[in-house]
Scaffold this motif. Structure first.
Motif, mmCIF file in Angstrom:
data_model
loop_
_atom_site.group_PDB
_atom_site.id
_atom_site.type_symbol
_atom_site.label_atom_id
_atom_site.label_comp_id
_atom_site.label_asym_id
_atom_site.label_seq_id
_atom_site.Cartn_x
_atom_site.Cartn_y
_atom_site.Cartn_z
ATOM 1 N N ARG A 26 -39.123 14.148 4.552
ATOM 2 C CA ARG A 26 -38.590 14.751 5.771
ATOM 3 C C ARG A 26 -37.074 14.551 5.876
ATOM 4 O O ARG A 26 -36.374 15.358 6.464
ATOM 5 C CB ARG A 26 -39.295 14.164 6.989
ATOM 6 C CG ARG A 26 -40.774 14.539 7.064
ATOM 7 C CD ARG A 26 -41.516 13.731 8.094
ATOM 8 N NE ARG A 26 -41.079 14.028 9.450
ATOM 9 C CZ ARG A 26 -41.429 13.311 10.522
ATOM 10 N NH1 ARG A 26 -42.200 12.243 10.375
ATOM 11 N NH2 ARG A 26 -41.007 13.652 11.719
ATOM 12 N N GLN A 27 -36.578 13.477 5.273
ATOM 13 C CA GLN A 27 -35.136 13.221 5.267
ATOM 14 C C GLN A 27 -34.402 14.030 4.191
ATOM 15 O O GLN A 27 -33.181 13.983 4.104
ATOM 16 C CB GLN A 27 -34.885 11.732 5.017
ATOM 17 C CG GLN A 27 -35.361 10.804 6.109
ATOM 18 C CD GLN A 27 -35.371 9.348 5.655
ATOM 19 O OE1 GLN A 27 -34.676 8.977 4.702
ATOM 20 N NE2 GLN A 27 -36.161 8.529 6.326
ATOM 21 N N GLY A 28 -35.153 14.743 3.369
ATOM 22 C CA GLY A 28 -34.539 15.507 2.294
ATOM 23 C C GLY A 28 -34.211 14.688 1.063
ATOM 24 O O GLY A 28 -33.509 15.167 0.161
ATOM 25 N N ARG A 29 -34.730 13.466 0.976
ATOM 26 C CA ARG A 29 -34.431 12.583 -0.148
ATOM 27 C C ARG A 29 -35.500 12.637 -1.245
ATOM 28 O O ARG A 29 -35.285 12.134 -2.337
ATOM 29 C CB ARG A 29 -34.271 11.145 0.351
ATOM 30 C CG ARG A 29 -33.125 10.972 1.338
ATOM 31 C CD ARG A 29 -33.143 9.615 1.997
ATOM 32 N NE ARG A 29 -32.981 8.546 1.017
ATOM 33 C CZ ARG A 29 -33.226 7.264 1.286
ATOM 34 N NH1 ARG A 29 -33.669 6.917 2.496
ATOM 35 N NH2 ARG A 29 -33.042 6.346 0.363
ATOM 36 N N LEU A 30 -36.653 13.214 -0.946
ATOM 37 C CA LEU A 30 -37.726 13.356 -1.922
ATOM 38 C C LEU A 30 -38.276 14.769 -1.812
ATOM 39 O O LEU A 30 -39.086 15.067 -0.936
ATOM 40 C CB LEU A 30 -38.836 12.322 -1.684
ATOM 41 C CG LEU A 30 -40.072 12.433 -2.586
ATOM 42 C CD1 LEU A 30 -39.689 12.244 -4.048
ATOM 43 C CD2 LEU A 30 -41.129 11.417 -2.184
#
Length: 360
Positions: free
Chosen positions: A322-326
């Motif tokens: 959701r944070q765009g890190r995965l």
């Protein structure tokens, strides 16, 4: 009251899979029925079909799944009907010697549903990894359901096996840390997840090793800083050259073969770590000079399911997504229906896909 649903079974060793009517019982104490929304086609399912796990045919295949809890049995408090869950295949007992020592990710007494799902003639089915999610609905132990936010993507089921196994192999088992050099041998779904996990952990150099340039290209997309085609170049020499002549701090073997494990062993730095997360077959044997095992020091580890604790790690990975890190999108090559699983296995053999995902 039992339910009749469609599901994919492996009837016998090396026989094509087929879609059958599956009988799903009402959940008993500690059990849950889950309406499956999506399920990844994992290489372990192919191992089952080929008889590489055991011979308890017929198997109800599929285990890399997410869905919605439909009903629960007596005594279930961790999930409720309507919860969106990722299924896991290591429901911890909370009582064995590993759990009692505060290491539940090593639980030695994981459990599954007690009741069998069956064919309409009463033939009991062996659910793959205790899940059996190539089916519209499946019966599992409630502890195999990990509640995640409803905003999680439908393909969150990939976290239930391959993505978790790879990320966990890097972060939990290999304990990759900031500035480390990492080599990953085998760039399928698990290997690519190990690459993504290594970058999340702050590795400075991540070397992807495979024999397929298409897979190496995907590995770069997921965070590899360097790639090595081991069909063209000796991977041990290449990894050493890319790490100042020393070898990688952590080498993750995501193939599960003696020859690639030996490559991993010699491609690591002195006192480095080898992590085996690839799944070997029962007939495979490993030979290494014992003096080399002693003289090179370090750690030789096996990663069980990425040494994960689903209740801790699945929500964490969803948060990272959701944070765009995965980004989970690169792991999904195609979305298919239930009747295309055999075709997906064929594509897996030829390296055409990273993950096919059955959508319901």
């Amino acid at each position: 009251m039992t339910q009749h649903v469609r599901g994919v079974i492996a009837p016998g060793k090396d026989q094509p899979v087929r879609t059958e009517t599956i009988v799903v019982p009402d959940p008993g104490p500690g059990e849950a029925v889950v309406e499956v929304r999506a399920c990844g086609v994992c290489h372990t399912d192919l191992h089952y079909r080929e008889g590489g796990i055991n011979d308890d045919f017929p198997f109800l295949l599929g285990h890399e799944a997410a869905g919605v809890v439909e009903s629960v049995g007596e005594g279930v408090s961790e999930v409720a009907p309507g919860d969106f869950v990722v299924l896991n295949w290591r429901a911890v007992c909370g009582q064995c010697r590993a759990c009692a020592r505060g290491r539940p990710w090593y639980c030695f007494d994981t459990h599954n549903a007690e009741q069998p799902m069956t064919l309409t003639d009463g033939t009991p089915l062996s659910p793959a990894l205790g899940i059996g999610a190539f089916a519209e609905k499946t019966l599992v132990a409630a502890g195999q359901c990990t509640k995640v936010p409803e905003t999680a993507p439908e393909v969150a089921g990939l976290l239930g096996c391959g993505v978790m196994a790879g990320i966990g192999a890097a972060i939990n088992t290999g304990q990759v840390s900031r500035g480390d050099s990492v080599a990953v041998i085998g760039c399928g779904g698990v290997g690519d997840a190990a690459i993504a996990g290594s970058r999340l952990a702050g590795a400075a150099r991540v070397i992807a090793v495979d024999i397929d340039d298409r897979k190496l290209a995907t590995a770069r997309e997921l965070g590899a800083t360097h790639t090595v085609n081991s069909r063209q170049t000796d991977p041990i020499t290449a990894v050493r050259e890319l790490t100042g002549g020393f070898g990688a701090d952590v080498v993750i073997e995501a193939v599960g073969r003696p020859e690639t494990y030996e490559q991993a062993f010699y491609a690591r730095d002195l006192a480095g770590t080898v992590v085996l997360v690839g799944v070997p077959t029962p007939d495979m044997k490993l030979e290494l000079p014992l003096l080399d095992v002693f003289g090179r020091g370090g750690s030789l580890k096996s990663s069980w399911y990425g040494d994960c604790l689903p209740s801790r790690d699945f929500p964490m990975l969803i948060d990272l997504h959701r944070q765009g890190r995965l980004d989970l999108a690169p792991f999904v090559t195609e979305k298919i229906n239930l009747d295309q699983v055999e075709e997906a296995f064929a594509k897996m053999h030829t390296g055409e896909v990273l993950r096919s995902v059955v959508m319901f």
